[in-house]
Design a protein around this motif. Structure first.
Motif, short mmCIF file in Angstrom:
data_model
loop_
_atom_site.label_atom_id
_atom_site.label_comp_id
_atom_site.label_asym_id
_atom_site.label_seq_id
_atom_site.Cartn_x
_atom_site.Cartn_y
_atom_site.Cartn_z
N GLU A 9 -7.82 -9.12 -3.48
CA GLU A 9 -8.31 -8.00 -3.99
C GLU A 9 -8.21 -6.61 -3.43
OE1 GLU A 9 -12.46 -9.36 -5.35
OE2 GLU A 9 -11.56 -10.89 -6.92
N VAL A 10 -7.22 -6.32 -2.90
CA VAL A 10 -7.04 -5.19 -1.99
C VAL A 10 -6.72 -4.08 -3.09
CG1 VAL A 10 -5.51 -4.06 -0.35
CG2 VAL A 10 -6.03 -6.58 -0.11
N LYS A 11 -7.41 -3.00 -2.73
CA LYS A 11 -7.52 -1.88 -3.51
C LYS A 11 -6.30 -1.10 -3.33
CE LYS A 11 -12.30 -1.65 -3.96
NZ LYS A 11 -13.76 -0.97 -4.02
N ASN A 12 -5.84 -0.24 -4.04
CA ASN A 12 -4.50 0.59 -3.85
C ASN A 12 -4.67 1.29 -2.51
OD1 ASN A 12 -3.00 -0.43 -6.13
ND2 ASN A 12 -3.73 1.17 -7.59
N GLU A 13 -5.55 2.12 -2.29
CA GLU A 13 -5.64 2.73 -1.21
C GLU A 13 -5.52 2.10 0.18
OE1 GLU A 13 -9.75 2.45 -2.40
OE2 GLU A 13 -7.92 3.17 -3.39
N LYS A 14 -5.76 0.97 0.16
CA LYS A 14 -5.58 -0.04 1.33
C LYS A 14 -4.34 -0.84 1.35
CE LYS A 14 -10.56 0.04 2.49
NZ LYS A 14 -11.23 -0.46 3.67
N LYS A 15 -3.50 -0.94 0.23
CA LYS A 15 -2.28 -1.78 0.19
C LYS A 15 -1.39 -1.42 1.55
CE LYS A 15 -2.42 -2.95 -4.54
NZ LYS A 15 -1.68 -2.88 -5.85
N MET A 16 -0.94 -0.11 1.66
CA MET A 16 -0.29 0.17 2.62
C MET A 16 -0.57 -0.15 4.01
SD MET A 16 0.72 4.08 3.68
CE MET A 16 -0.85 4.32 4.36
N LYS A 17 -1.77 -0.04 4.46
CA LYS A 17 -2.06 -0.56 5.48
C LYS A 17 -2.18 -1.89 5.95
CE LYS A 17 -5.15 3.36 6.38
NZ LYS A 17 -6.26 3.91 7.42
N TYR A 18 -2.39 -2.65 4.67
CA TYR A 18 -2.31 -4.24 4.85
C TYR A 18 -0.98 -4.29 4.92
CZ TYR A 18 -7.15 -5.57 3.70
OH TYR A 18 -8.46 -5.90 3.99
N ALA A 19 -0.08 -4.04 4.06
CA ALA A 19 1.51 -4.37 4.27
C ALA A 19 2.15 -3.72 5.58
CB ALA A 19 2.09 -3.70 3.08
N TYR A 21 0.48 -3.82 8.54
CA TYR A 21 0.01 -4.61 9.52
C TYR A 21 0.96 -5.77 9.77
CZ TYR A 21 -2.79 -8.02 11.94
OH TYR A 21 -3.31 -8.88 12.70
N TYR A 22 1.68 -6.29 8.60
CA TYR A 22 2.64 -7.53 8.67
C TYR A 22 3.89 -7.15 9.24
CZ TYR A 22 -1.44 -10.35 6.69
OH TYR A 22 -2.49 -10.76 6.80
N LEU A 23 4.31 -5.93 9.23
CA LEU A 23 5.68 -5.69 9.75
C LEU A 23 5.98 -5.96 11.26
CD1 LEU A 23 6.00 -2.21 8.18
CD2 LEU A 23 7.12 -4.28 7.48
N LYS A 24 6.99 -6.64 11.47
CA LYS A 24 7.18 -7.09 12.88
C LYS A 24 8.66 -6.45 13.48
CE LYS A 24 5.25 -11.38 12.21
NZ LYS A 24 5.33 -13.02 12.12
N ASP A 25 8.78 -6.36 14.55
CA ASP A 25 9.99 -5.76 15.31
C ASP A 25 10.42 -4.71 14.92
OD1 ASP A 25 9.64 -8.15 16.96
OD2 ASP A 25 10.83 -9.41 15.56
N GLU A 26 11.85 -4.64 14.16
CA GLU A 26 12.53 -3.45 13.78
C GLU A 26 11.58 -2.71 12.42
OE1 GLU A 26 15.91 -1.73 11.21
OE2 GLU A 26 16.12 -3.80 11.77
#
Length: 196
Positions: A9-19, A21-26
């Motif tokens: 139940e992540v709101k639209n304005e927080k989706k970018m921050k959550y996504a 966060y999971y980026l790695k390396d490059e």
């Protein structure tokens, strides 16, 4: 990713921050430089997805995936395999399957023609139901095919057996047995004596 957002139940304005966060390396390095160039405050989750796809799924690859999806056919696959591959491809083309009706229609368009003809008149509007019905149709066809092949083999076996029995005499004795008995009465060494 969208399913995870929906579940949490992540709101639209927080989706970018959550996504991000999971980026790695490059991916992490790419995002850090993109934030600097684009001024992070102005980046929406929609912009993030566009930037991400532009970087990691360029338009020429998207075009290839689109053509592959639109040309995708069941051909010689069993229904379960077709459904798995269809689902794998459709995730890259959400605009073609963004409603249940569109997804069901696109799935049906790729079916083997004989299956299409069996389900088209039903006008199925949900993906899960069209998959279920097509699995049943395919299963019934396979069962009928096995039954027919079993009857055909049984018929061929009985014909073969009848072919062998054509040469049996009046009392069911084999012709080759009669020949052997006849050989006993055949004169030997040119001796033409009548044994009767």
């Amino acid at each position: 990713m969208e399913k995870a957002f929906e579940l949490a139940e992540v709101k639209n304005e927080k989706k970018m921050k959550y996504a991000s966060y999971y980026l790695k390396d490059e991916g992490r390095y790419w995002w850090e430089s993109t934030k600097v160039l684009q001024e992070e405050e102005t980046i929406s989750s929609q912009n993030f997805m566009e930037f991400f796809l532009e970087k990691y799924l360029p338009s020429y690859i998207q075009d290839q995936l689109e053509m592959r999806f639109l040309d995708f056919k069941q051909e010689n696959m069993m229904m379960a395999e077709y459904e798995v591959k269809f689902s794998d491809l459709e995730r890259f083309m959400p605009e073609y399957v963004n409603t249940e009706a569109k997804k069901a229609k696109r799935f049906q368009q790729g079916l083997k023609p004989w299956i299409q003809s069996q389900v088209a008149f039903l006008e199925i509007r949900t993906f899960a139901y069209v998959v279920q019905i097509t699995i049943i149709v395919e299963g019934e066809r396979e069962a009928t095919k096995r039954k027919y092949e079993g009857k055909k083999k049984k018929f061929e076996d009985s014909e073969s057996e009848q072919g062998r029995s054509k040469f049996k005499g009046k009392f069911g004795k084999n012709v080759s047995n009669a020949r052997q008995k006849f050989q006993k009465f055949k004169p030997e060494n040119g001796n033409q004596k009548n044994r009767f």
